[in-house]
Enzyme design. Structure first.
Site, short mmCIF file in Angstrom:
data_model
loop_
_atom_site.label_atom_id
_atom_site.label_comp_id
_atom_site.label_asym_id
_atom_site.label_seq_id
_atom_site.Cartn_x
_atom_site.Cartn_y
_atom_site.Cartn_z
N TYR A 37 -12.99 22.35 -11.76
CA TYR A 37 -13.61 21.06 -12.11
C TYR A 37 -14.78 20.81 -11.14
O TYR A 37 -14.62 20.91 -9.92
CB TYR A 37 -12.52 20.00 -11.95
CG TYR A 37 -12.90 18.60 -12.29
CD1 TYR A 37 -13.25 18.24 -13.58
CD2 TYR A 37 -12.87 17.61 -11.32
CE1 TYR A 37 -13.56 16.92 -13.89
CE2 TYR A 37 -13.18 16.29 -11.62
CZ TYR A 37 -13.52 15.96 -12.91
OH TYR A 37 -13.83 14.67 -13.21
N ASP A 80 -4.85 22.83 -9.85
CA ASP A 80 -5.22 21.70 -10.70
C ASP A 80 -4.57 21.96 -12.06
O ASP A 80 -4.96 22.86 -12.80
CB ASP A 80 -6.75 21.62 -10.82
CG ASP A 80 -7.22 20.45 -11.70
OD1 ASP A 80 -6.44 19.98 -12.54
OD2 ASP A 80 -8.39 20.04 -11.54
N ARG A 118 0.82 -1.21 0.00
CA ARG A 118 0.00 0.00 0.00
C ARG A 118 0.85 1.27 0.00
O ARG A 118 0.44 2.31 -0.47
CB ARG A 118 -0.92 0.00 1.22
CG ARG A 118 -2.02 1.06 1.17
CD ARG A 118 -2.92 1.01 2.39
NE ARG A 118 -2.19 1.33 3.59
CZ ARG A 118 -2.25 0.64 4.73
NH1 ARG A 118 -3.00 -0.44 4.83
NH2 ARG A 118 -1.54 0.99 5.78
N LYS A 177 -5.77 11.78 -17.93
CA LYS A 177 -5.90 12.52 -19.19
C LYS A 177 -4.65 12.32 -20.08
O LYS A 177 -4.45 11.25 -20.58
CB LYS A 177 -6.19 13.99 -18.89
CG LYS A 177 -7.36 14.18 -17.89
CD LYS A 177 -8.69 13.87 -18.50
CE LYS A 177 -9.85 13.76 -17.52
NZ LYS A 177 -10.10 14.91 -16.68
C1 LIG Z 1 -10.64 14.77 -15.25
C2 LIG Z 1 -10.28 15.89 -14.37
C3 LIG Z 1 -10.17 15.70 -13.00
C4 LIG Z 1 -10.48 14.39 -12.31
O1 LIG Z 1 -9.68 13.33 -12.71
P1 LIG Z 1 -10.20 11.81 -12.61
O2 LIG Z 1 -8.98 11.03 -12.89
O3 LIG Z 1 -11.28 11.68 -13.61
O4 LIG Z 1 -10.70 11.63 -11.22
C5 LIG Z 1 -9.81 16.79 -12.24
N1 LIG Z 1 -9.58 18.01 -12.78
C6 LIG Z 1 -9.68 18.21 -14.09
C7 LIG Z 1 -9.42 19.57 -14.64
C8 LIG Z 1 -10.04 17.17 -14.93
O5 LIG Z 1 -10.19 17.40 -16.24
#
Ligand SMILES: *Cc1c(COP(=O)(O)O)cnc(C)c1O
Length: 398
Positions: free
Chosen positions: A116, A188, A63, A213
């Site tokens: 987000y 972010d 973990r 992404k």
């Molecule tokens: C997709 C996304 C997230 C969340 O990511 P996940 O892997 O889907 O949980 C957070 N912030 C932004 C800007 C995103 O595009």
């Protein structure tokens, strides 16, 4: 890697980072699947436990990290120019843990209005119940100074913002937060995925990405990462350990594999997206195109000052006469853009966006429906013809 990361360009870091070293080694790290780590003596076990207490790396228990995950963390740390990185099972898990590593009951946090949406929900549906208050501020920062209170511990930014890609002047934000005292700044950074933008170099304490992404890049793994400054690291690691966050070595391996080609993918995708954006700006059914790499986008000045490049995202606003059912018809008649959440993979996507649920502060000049497009690695000419055909089917109805 023999050279220090600081000497190398990001594309080289993506190619050479996190690779095994030695006289005869495999090019790629092994996928080290394990729960249990075994020790040859109590002395070795005690050494491992003591190292962990000092935030040192080293195998201890599944973990708490694997050699495969460590290799990926090293690549992300070098990309983001941070102190250390921690992996999470999704982007959202990385974000909520980053937030929880800073705020406690009685604290206040400021959140950018363009964030987000699930981060918004986490603040209102979870943090509020834990006694952490929050308020939203405008991406242009015009109300940030007046909203900082003595209880403010965290400013959460996202640059550019979700859906409309509003830019935010991070160096100015950091300066306001610092002037105010003990305020952590977290960003972010998913849009640029650590490659095209490095928030820590602009003064932020934490950069958080959804590796899901562009880093993974193939729409087949969920992953998140938090990279921090030296000061923010111990608490982030402690809270991640306390909450039991963990990532499988298989997922880390796939993300590392995606990272190897991220620079070429993003460069090609930004080029195709910009080409489509310029062309869509001329279309009579489209009122506006949102894409910070367009020279007439309001965010262009900050984007060209602080970013090294763009990505495959753009949003279009239809003229007011294109109603909801027509927008559905538009996305359904596209052949090469699939309807789906997420982005950053090799494939093109289209998704109608519902802004009222995600923005409330800005006097947004939006009169038409918005569709977000993610431009993949297809030939841009094919994509253009596909959109043209879908728009033509609408022209007859308007
Ligand atoms: C997709 C996304 C997230 C969340 O990511 P996940 O892997 O889907 O949980 C957070 N912030 C932004 C800007 C995103 O595009």
């Amino acid at each position: 890697m023999k050279k220090t990361h600081k000497d190398l360009h990001r594309a080289t870091v993506l190619t050479h980072g996190g690779r095994p070293e030695g006289a005869r080694v495999t090019v790629n790290p092994v996928v080290a699947r394990t729960s249990t780590v075994v020790f040859d003596s109590m002395a070795t076990l005690r050494e491992a436990l003591a190292g962990r207490a000092r935030h040192e790396r080293g195998l201890l228990y599944g973990r708490k990290g694997s050699s495969t995950g460590d290799a990926l963390e090293d690549v992300i740390t070098a990309l983001e120019a941070g102190e250390r990185t921690r992996l999470f099972s999704s982007g959202l898990a990385a974000m909520t843990c980053a937030i929880l590593s800073v705020v406690r009951t009685g604290d206040h946090m400021l959140v950018i209005d363009s964030c987000y949406e699930p981060v918004r929900k986490f603040c209102s549906q979870y943090l509020a119940g834990m006694g952490v208050t929050h308020e939203f501020f405008k991406p242009d920062l015009s109300d940030l100074a007046e909203k900082l209170t003595p209880q403010t511990r965290l400013v959460w930014a996202e640059c550019p913002g979700t859906a409309l890609f509003e830019m935010c002047d991070l160096p100015a934000l950091v300066e306001m937060a610092r002037r105010h005292g003990n305020v952590t700044v977290a960003v972010d950074n998913t849009w640029a995925s650590g490659l095209m933008y490095r928030p820590l170099e602009h003064g932020a304490d934490m950069s958080v990405i959804a590796g899901t992404k562009y880093l993974v890049g193939h729409s087949d793994v969920m992953l998140g990462a938090v990279t921090t400054s030296a000061a923010a690291w111990p608490r982030l690691e402690e809270v991640a350990d306390l909450m039991g966050h963990s990532v499988s070595p298989d997922d880390a391996y796939l993300a590392l594999r995606g990272a190897r080609t991220m620079a070429v993918r993003m460069e090609r995708q930004q080029e195709s997206a910009l080409r489509l954006a310029r062309w869509l700006q001329q279309h009579p059914l489209i009122r506006r195109v949102f894409c910070p790499s367009l020279p007439d986008d309001p965010g262009y000045a900050i984007w060209s000052r602080d970013f090294d490049g763009g990505n495959g995202l753009l949003s279009i606003e239809f003229i007011a006469r294109v109603d909801g059912p027509m927008v559905d018809r538009f996305v359904e008649s596209l052949q090469l853009f699939s309807i789906g959440h997420s982005w950053g993979g090799y494939e093109s996507l289209a998704l109608p966006m519902h802004l009222p649920s995600t923005r409330h502060l800005q006097g947004l000049d939006i009169g038409g429906n918005i569709v977000r497009l993610h431009v993949g690695l297809e030939d841009p000419q094919d994509l253009m013809l596909d959109i043209e055909a879908a728009l033509s089917s609408l022209s007859a109805l308007v």
